[in-house]
Design a protein around this motif. Structure first.
Motif, short mmCIF file in Angstrom:
data_model
loop_
_atom_site.label_atom_id
_atom_site.label_comp_id
_atom_site.label_asym_id
_atom_site.label_seq_id
_atom_site.Cartn_x
_atom_site.Cartn_y
_atom_site.Cartn_z
N UNK A 201 0.87 -1.18 0.00
CA UNK A 201 0.00 0.00 0.00
C UNK A 201 0.91 1.23 0.00
N UNK A 202 0.98 1.98 -1.09
CA UNK A 202 1.87 3.15 -1.13
C UNK A 202 1.44 4.21 -0.13
N UNK A 203 2.43 4.92 0.40
CA UNK A 203 2.14 5.99 1.34
C UNK A 203 1.82 7.29 0.63
N UNK A 204 1.47 8.31 1.42
CA UNK A 204 1.12 9.60 0.86
C UNK A 204 2.33 10.50 0.65
N UNK A 205 3.42 10.14 1.28
CA UNK A 205 4.62 10.97 1.13
C UNK A 205 5.25 10.73 -0.24
N UNK A 206 6.01 11.69 -0.69
CA UNK A 206 6.70 11.55 -1.99
C UNK A 206 8.00 10.79 -1.79
N UNK A 207 7.86 9.54 -1.49
CA UNK A 207 9.00 8.67 -1.23
C UNK A 207 8.92 7.48 -2.18
N UNK A 208 9.95 7.29 -2.98
CA UNK A 208 9.98 6.16 -3.91
C UNK A 208 10.63 4.96 -3.25
N UNK A 209 9.86 3.88 -3.13
CA UNK A 209 10.39 2.62 -2.60
C UNK A 209 10.29 1.59 -3.72
N UNK A 210 11.40 0.95 -4.02
CA UNK A 210 11.50 0.13 -5.24
C UNK A 210 10.77 -1.19 -5.17
N UNK A 211 10.27 -1.58 -4.02
CA UNK A 211 9.62 -2.89 -3.88
C UNK A 211 8.36 -2.98 -4.73
N UNK A 212 8.04 -4.21 -5.13
CA UNK A 212 6.83 -4.49 -5.89
C UNK A 212 6.20 -5.78 -5.38
N UNK A 213 4.90 -5.91 -5.54
CA UNK A 213 4.23 -7.17 -5.21
C UNK A 213 4.84 -8.27 -6.09
N UNK A 214 5.21 -9.37 -5.47
CA UNK A 214 5.87 -10.46 -6.18
C UNK A 214 7.37 -10.46 -6.01
N UNK A 215 7.93 -9.38 -5.49
CA UNK A 215 9.38 -9.33 -5.23
C UNK A 215 9.76 -10.37 -4.18
N UNK A 216 10.94 -10.94 -4.35
CA UNK A 216 11.52 -11.84 -3.35
C UNK A 216 12.80 -11.19 -2.85
N UNK A 217 12.83 -10.85 -1.58
CA UNK A 217 13.94 -10.11 -1.00
C UNK A 217 14.67 -10.95 0.04
N UNK A 218 15.94 -10.63 0.32
CA UNK A 218 16.68 -11.39 1.34
C UNK A 218 16.00 -11.28 2.71
N UNK A 219 15.86 -12.38 3.37
CA UNK A 219 15.23 -12.37 4.68
C UNK A 219 16.06 -11.59 5.70
N UNK A 220 17.37 -11.68 5.60
CA UNK A 220 18.21 -11.09 6.64
C UNK A 220 18.56 -9.63 6.39
N UNK A 221 18.11 -9.05 5.27
CA UNK A 221 18.46 -7.66 4.96
C UNK A 221 17.25 -6.75 4.97
N UNK A 222 16.06 -7.28 5.16
CA UNK A 222 14.84 -6.47 5.16
C UNK A 222 14.17 -6.55 6.52
N UNK A 223 13.48 -5.48 6.90
CA UNK A 223 12.76 -5.52 8.16
C UNK A 223 11.69 -6.59 8.15
N UNK A 224 10.93 -6.67 7.06
CA UNK A 224 9.89 -7.68 6.95
C UNK A 224 10.48 -9.08 7.03
N UNK A 225 11.59 -9.29 6.35
CA UNK A 225 12.24 -10.60 6.39
C UNK A 225 12.71 -10.97 7.79
N UNK A 226 13.30 -10.01 8.49
CA UNK A 226 13.76 -10.29 9.84
C UNK A 226 12.59 -10.58 10.78
N UNK A 227 11.46 -9.89 10.58
CA UNK A 227 10.28 -10.19 11.39
C UNK A 227 9.82 -11.62 11.18
#
Length: 267
Positions: free
Chosen positions: A131-157
């Motif tokens: 869900x994109x935020x209202x601030x003008x902040x570009x975050x490169x993630x996309x639905x379907x992305x697979x990211x390292x578990x140990x390098x992302x906050x979501x992955x570490x959770x």
């Protein structure tokens, strides 16, 4: 060009490889589609696909090897156990997204920042919703992305219930596969603090100038089955705000968990 014509040039164009690979993949999917209404003999399957028997047998054999199909002499080819597993997995993912979505939208509106929702997919974090935020902040993630578990906050959770031995294995594998460099001792110290706090941070470890707060989502048995995160530019994510957001993120994760049947006690 029909399937019968494709059967004649299975080795593709000039070099053969890209065309052959794509055709083989599509044909494999065609085989699965062909038996959706019930078992088919080799002859019936080949006729339905407009392929030779030898090509049909080769494709079906590969699908049997991967458990997508099974073969019995009297009935022919039919769906295998792998498709049943995938069907249940897809159903679970769809259900959990539907349960989580209202909570994610409310969290994004309250924080004005980008909210992610994801699950473990082998040794990666798979992003199922954003869900994109209202601030003008570009975050490169996309639905379907697979990211390292140990390098992302979501992955570490997603890893908060895991043992340190697995943490180390994943940490080393992520760095070997291109995750940003990090000192394991510092990472481990932070993870131990995250476990105690019931949430995790990304301190610009995965994407420059992006920070996030994440928390795990649990199922009816108390197992971590997903995680949520709030992400924004570092300028909006000072240490004090991240600490304040921790309660909000944990609260929303707990609300989603409650909707999934979690009562606060592991079974």
């Amino acid at each position: 060009m029909g399937k019968a014509s494709l059967d004649k040039d299975a080795d593709g164009g000039a070099d053969g490889k890209p065309k052959a690979v794509s055709q083989t993949l599509l044909r494999g999917l065609d085989v699965i589609d062909a038996v959706v209404d019930g078992p088919l003999t080799l002859a019936a399957l080949a006729a339905k696909l407009q392929l030779t028997r030898s090509t049909t047998h080769r494709l079906a054999a590969a699908l049997i090897d991967r458990r997508y199909l099974v073969f019995t002499p009297r009935t022919g080819y039919q769906f295998g156990p792998k498709l049943l597993e995938l069907g249940f997995a897809a159903q679970r993912q769809t259900d959990i997204i539907q349960v989580a979505r209202p909570h994610l939208e409310a969290l994004a509106a309250d924080t004005e920042d980008t909210v992610h929702f994801g699950i473990s997919d082998g040794d990666r974090a798979l992003y199922l919703d954003k869900i994109p935020g209202r601030r003008r902040v570009e975050i490169s993630s996309r639905v379907g992305d697979r990211q390292p578990l140990t390098a992302t906050g979501l992955g570490k959770a997603l890893l908060l219930d895991d043992v340190p031995a697995r943490w180390r294995t994943l940490f080393d594998a992520d760095r070997a596969n291109g995750a940003p460099a990090a000192d394991y001792d510092i990472w481990l110290q932070r993870m131990e603090a995250y476990v105690a706090a019931g949430r995790a941070y990304d301190l610009e470890e995965n994407e420059d100038q992006i920070r996030c707060v994440a928390a795990p989502v649990r199922d009816v048995k108390g197992r971590i089955v997903a995680a949520i995160s709030v992400s924004s530019a570092a300028q909006y994510m000072a240490d004090g705000r991240m600490a304040a957001l921790s309660d909000d993120v944990r609260g929303v994760a707990a609300a989603i968990s409650a909707d999934l049947g979690w009562t606060g006690r592991k079974r």
